[in-house]
Design a protein around this motif. Structure first.
Motif: not given
Length: 388
Positions: A78, A115-116, A142, A146, A150-153, A183, A185, A226
């Motif tokens: 993370a 995830a970032s 964001c 992206e 990357g995937r979002i936190i 996608q 988050v 998510d």
């Protein structure tokens, strides 16, 4: 060979301490039966020409190497969250560079999960900040993450706390931002014990009332969520919220006091893991998750139980200073050659605190090389005037 050193034991007092033997944590083979992220720290560059309180200087090679360490143990990363001193020494510009470095490194590692954190920390909170500006700040971060793949936190926003006039403003901001992500988050509700500027998040003074607002927002946007990581250090509140989440939305525990119980779960469900303490106890966390995956809950608890007192000490109030303990563990275990942090935050904990951390880490078998740990502990204690 017995190793004994002198450590602070009480205010104004010292006492000898003899180290135990480290534990050999069995290698685990993912995938695990739980999703498990470690929120990871950054390694400062101690030789950079800079003003540490004003501008971060990061050792990118050592920082990325530590992420590889977590991936090698089957844990996800993370990235760019509060453990990386986000908004507490690490600004958005360097956070995005950190995300880029980590995403590039992940490409070379089969199965690496990352995830970032995206937030609004480049927008200074203030009375003139509007809700539209908060939305734009979230969207800017964001989109930048992206764009890198990357995937979002989605992190909590200090600016939103100041700008919001009611819970409806929180729902408006989150609904708008979630509508634009590529996608689903992971949301992050960070409690005021971690960041006092986030008190009253979701527009309510009490956590249970705030939870209602958050759950309404999640229900309205479930396809883009998510899961949610809550960091309130209250297992009962986490369990209540976990049981109320819409089907398919995960709970990620951020409870660094009660993680073992929450990850194990109960007959009605369990929490996944997204924890700062997994930075400090990564080998034990990996071995425990491997045992749980094999259906051996007894061994899972036996491995993690000794780590809980250490975690509770590292995260004791003022909790926001927990990063110092995490970095100290990395120093003791050879993941970096110094005990310096961006923002000079190695000074946020006392010699007594660090001495107790050392004893608890040793009791948990987490000092991988006792000789090295003792030499480094003596060096730190000498800076504090403990030289006997």
């Amino acid at each position: 060979m017995t190793i004994t050193l002198i450590l602070p034991s009480a205010p104004g007092r010292t006492a000898p301490y003899t180290l135990k033997q480290p534990k050999a944590f069995p290698a685990a083979k993912p995938p695990f039966s739980r999703i498990a992220f470690g929120a990871v720290h950054v390694v400062a560059d101690p030789l950079a020409d800079h003003d540490p309180w004003l501008k971060p200087a990061i050792d990118w090679d050592r920082t990325v190497a530590f992420r590889r360490h977590l991936w090698s143990l089957g844990l996800g990363v993370a990235e760019a969250m509060d453990t990386a001193q986000r908004g507490m020494g690490l600004d958005w510009k360097d956070a995005l560079e950190l995300v880029r470095h980590s995403l590039d490194a992940a490409k070379d590692i089969p199965g690496a999960v990352i995830a970032s954190g995206a937030g609004t920390d480049h927008l200074a909170p203030g009375p003139d900040v509007t809700i539209d500006q908060v939305i734009a700040a979230y969207e800017e971060q964001c989109e930048a993450i992206e764009k890198l793949g990357g995937r979002i936190i989605l992190m909590a926003s200090r600016a939103l706390v100041v700008a919001a006039k009611s819970p409806d403003d929180y729902i408006r901001v989150y609904s708008r931002v979630l509508s634009g992500v590529k996608q689903p988050v992971i949301l992050h509700w960070l409690g005021e014990m971690f960041d006092p500027a986030l008190a009253g998040y979701w527009g309510k003074g009490g956590h249970m009332q705030a939870m209602d607002v958050c759950l309404d927002m999640i229900a309205a946007n479930a396809a883009k969520v998510d899961g949610i990581k809550i960091s309130l250090l209250d297992k009962d509140k986490e369990i209540v919220m976990r049981r109320r989440l819409p089907k398919g939305v995960r709970m990620y525990t951020g409870d660094d006091f009660n993680y073992a119980e929450l990850i194990a779960g109960d007959a009605q469900g369990h929490s996944e893991a997204l924890l700062g303490i997994f930075d400090a106890i990564a080998p034990a966390a990996s071995a425990a998750l491997g045992a749980l995956t094999r259906g051996d809950e007894k061994t899972f608890h036996e491995i993690l139980a000794p780590t809980v007192p250490l975690s509770r000490h590292i995260f004791k109030a003022p909790t926001r200073f927990y990063k110092t303990g995490v970095v100290f563990m990395a120093y003791l275990n050879g993941h970096q050659d110094h005990f310096l942090m961006v923002g000079g935050q190695q000074s946020t904990r006392s010699a007594l605190h660090l001495a107790e951390l050392f004893r608890l880490a040793d009791a948990a078998g987490l000092l991988s090389d006792p000789d090295r740990a003792a030499v480094r502990m003596k060096a730190v204690m000498a800076v504090h005037g403990v030289t006997a």
